[in-house]
Every structure is written in C-alpha cells, then in structure tokens.
Design a protein around this motif. Sequence first.
Motif, PDB file in Angstrom:
ATOM      1  N   SER A  65       0.823  -1.019   0.084  1.00 35.74           N
ATOM      2  CA  SER A  65      -0.264  -0.062  -0.297  1.00 35.74           C
ATOM      3  C   SER A  65       0.969   1.635  -0.206  1.00 35.74           C
ATOM      4  O   SER A  65       0.821   2.115  -0.640  1.00 35.74           O
ATOM      5  N   ILE A  66       1.819   1.017   0.358  1.00 32.57           N
ATOM      6  CA  ILE A  66       3.110   2.110   0.629  1.00 32.57           C
ATOM      7  C   ILE A  66       3.426   3.016  -0.826  1.00 32.57           C
ATOM      8  O   ILE A  66       3.762   3.618  -0.793  1.00 32.57           O
ATOM      9  N   TRP A  67       3.998   1.921  -1.155  1.00 31.76           N
ATOM     10  CA  TRP A  67       4.900   1.199  -2.541  1.00 31.76           C
ATOM     11  C   TRP A  67       3.704   2.188  -3.677  1.00 31.76           C
ATOM     12  O   TRP A  67       3.728   3.016  -4.674  1.00 31.76           O
ATOM     13  N   ALA A  68       2.535   1.964  -3.436  1.00 33.49           N
ATOM     14  CA  ALA A  68       1.424   2.176  -4.457  1.00 33.49           C
ATOM     15  C   ALA A  68       0.580   3.953  -4.073  1.00 33.49           C
ATOM     16  O   ALA A  68       0.666   4.467  -5.086  1.00 33.49           O
ATOM     17  N   ALA A  69       1.472   4.037  -3.139  1.00 34.59           N
ATOM     18  CA  ALA A  69       0.267   5.026  -2.825  1.00 34.59           C
ATOM     19  C   ALA A  69       1.560   6.443  -3.117  1.00 34.59           C
ATOM     20  O   ALA A  69       1.242   7.226  -3.400  1.00 34.59           O
ATOM     21  N   ALA A  70       2.598   6.225  -3.196  1.00 34.34           N
ATOM     22  CA  ALA A  70       4.031   6.902  -3.327  1.00 34.34           C
ATOM     23  C   ALA A  70       3.801   7.377  -4.950  1.00 34.34           C
ATOM     24  O   ALA A  70       4.282   8.113  -5.498  1.00 34.34           O
ATOM     25  N   PHE A  71       3.558   5.659  -5.683  1.00 37.33           N
ATOM     26  CA  PHE A  71       3.207   6.274  -6.860  1.00 37.33           C
ATOM     27  C   PHE A  71       2.347   7.215  -7.734  1.00 37.33           C
ATOM     28  O   PHE A  71       2.305   7.762  -8.596  1.00 37.33           O
ATOM     29  N   LEU A  72       1.245   6.503  -6.925  1.00 37.50           N
ATOM     30  CA  LEU A  72       0.173   6.713  -7.564  1.00 37.50           C
ATOM     31  C   LEU A  72      -0.013   8.967  -7.325  1.00 37.50           C
ATOM     32  O   LEU A  72      -0.384   9.841  -7.823  1.00 37.50           O
TER      33      LEU A  72
END
Length: 312
Positions: free
Chosen positions: A52-59
């Motif tokens: 979730s952290i990596w996805a949020a950072a990318f988005l």
Amino acid sequence: MNATVSAQPSATREERIGYLLVFLSALMWSLGGTIARFIAVEDSWAVVFWRSIWAAAFLIAFMAWRDGPRGTLKLFRDMGLPGFAVAVCFATASTCFVVALAYTKVANILLMQAGVPLLAALLSWLLFREKVSVATWAAIAGVIVGVAIMVSESLGGTVSPIGDGLALLIAFMFSVATVITRRFAQVRMTPATCLGTIFAAIFAASQATQFAVSPRDMGFLFAFGVINLGVGLAFFATGARLIPAAIAALLGTFEPILGPIWVWLVHGEVPSTRTLVGGIVVVVALFVHIGLELRRQSRPGRPGTTGIPSPT
C-alpha cells in the motif's frame, strides 16, 4: 458537418489508446498473484503495509506529474463522501486480497472477482432500482452458479472457507465501489483509490508484528505495490474515460483469465477441477453478457457511457 467529420479520426485514436490502456491495466492486475508468491514475508499485514505504501507513493507522484501539486490537492478536496466511500471499499478489498492469498489459490480469488460487473448491476437494482435486462439477470445467475461450484470445495476441506469468504468480500466491495463511482460520475477515481491505499497502510501498520524485510522481498513488494497495483490503477483510470463501459469491462476480464495462467506457468500452481469448471462458467456468463451489451450500445440512439470497474 466538416467539424464533425474531422473530429472522427481523433476520436478513433483516443478509443484505441483507451483500449490499450485498459488492457494494460488488466495485464498489470493479473500479475498480482504471481508476484505475491515470490514474497517470503510471513506476516501478511507487513505485505499489505509495504504494498500500500509503494502504491500510494506512485499514485501521488503520478497525479502530481499529471495535474501538478495544486491540481492533486484539489482532486482530494473535491472527492467528498463518495470518494471517501470508494476509498474505504478499495482499502478493504486490497487488504483482503493479500490476506486471502495465504488461505486459497490465486485462481479462486481472481475468478470470483470476474463477477464484479454483474454484482454491481444487481446492487444498482437493489439500491437505486436501475433497470436490469433479462440478459443481465441470466448472466448474474450464471456467475452465482460458477462461484457456487468454485466454493463447493470448501465444504470438503480442500480450500479454506476463510480464503473463499475473503475472495467473495473482495468482489462485493469492488462492486459497491463501482456502483458509487457510476452514481457519482463527477468523482475522480484516482485520488479515491490512492486514499484507499493510505487507509490500507494505516490499518496494516496497526496489525503488523514487524516491518523489517529483506532487500529481495522489498524488491518484490515494490513491484507488488507499484507495477501490480499503482500502474494498473493509473492505466485504468486514464483509459476507461476514453471507451464505453461495456468494452472496458470486457477488457477487464483479462485479469481473471490471465492471473491463474501466470501462476501456473511461473509457480506450477494448478487450479483444481472445480475451480476451472466454475471459472469457465463465470467467464462465459461475462462474455455473453458483455457481448449483448456491446450490441445494445452500438445501436443508433444508444451511445455508450464510460465507467470504471474495480481493480485488484
């Protein structure tokens, strides 16, 4: 008349781009189970947190690049309660996906998610009395039969009922999110899903026993969050605006079709006979329903609309 004729080639190019982007989103999402099987982290909540952290950072980076910092903040402010509800649904579904992988096969999860468009139609009828065609009701019945065949293994202990229950919850939450998105078309989906990843990370942080992972696992967690989740969402949120909803749903069915194939080819995880039979019933019901919907929307005076089915 001339302006209309000159606009047609541009519209065709946009549609082709939309087809490609939505197909790529389904391709990215179908890699989820395969990537997850490479991760050796025993604590599922730690996996949820880092994904979730990596996805949020990318988005966030994607929206900042596309809309600028001020535009990104405005997107979050303009979401309102509908966007918040979609975020909660997405956080629940994405969290359940990771946890369910510890209990059941990837094929069960992905093939149950194939029924999301039809579940959304059923919810729209129950909540808002939107008209549902006979063909849609028939397809819903087909999906119910297919899912029943798949989960019947749980009664014999072959597959965990917890895993199958979580898979059904994933499909239900995505269906709710789809209905809300269609009901409030003005709400942008990208910031809502980004907020969902943030919610999932916060909840996972309260449940995880440890956050330290090996460099190898962190690499796969990065791919799990960015490539599988973040890039898939970005592709779909951009492409689904350019094509009719029926075509987007049709292209989205490549996720449950390709997902078990990747896991079988890479990890040798062969779906059971009941999973295959139930999955075939679900996919056939979907393709027949979407094919009929495409014919209906292609008739004069019945233009297609755009919509966003749920991601993994």
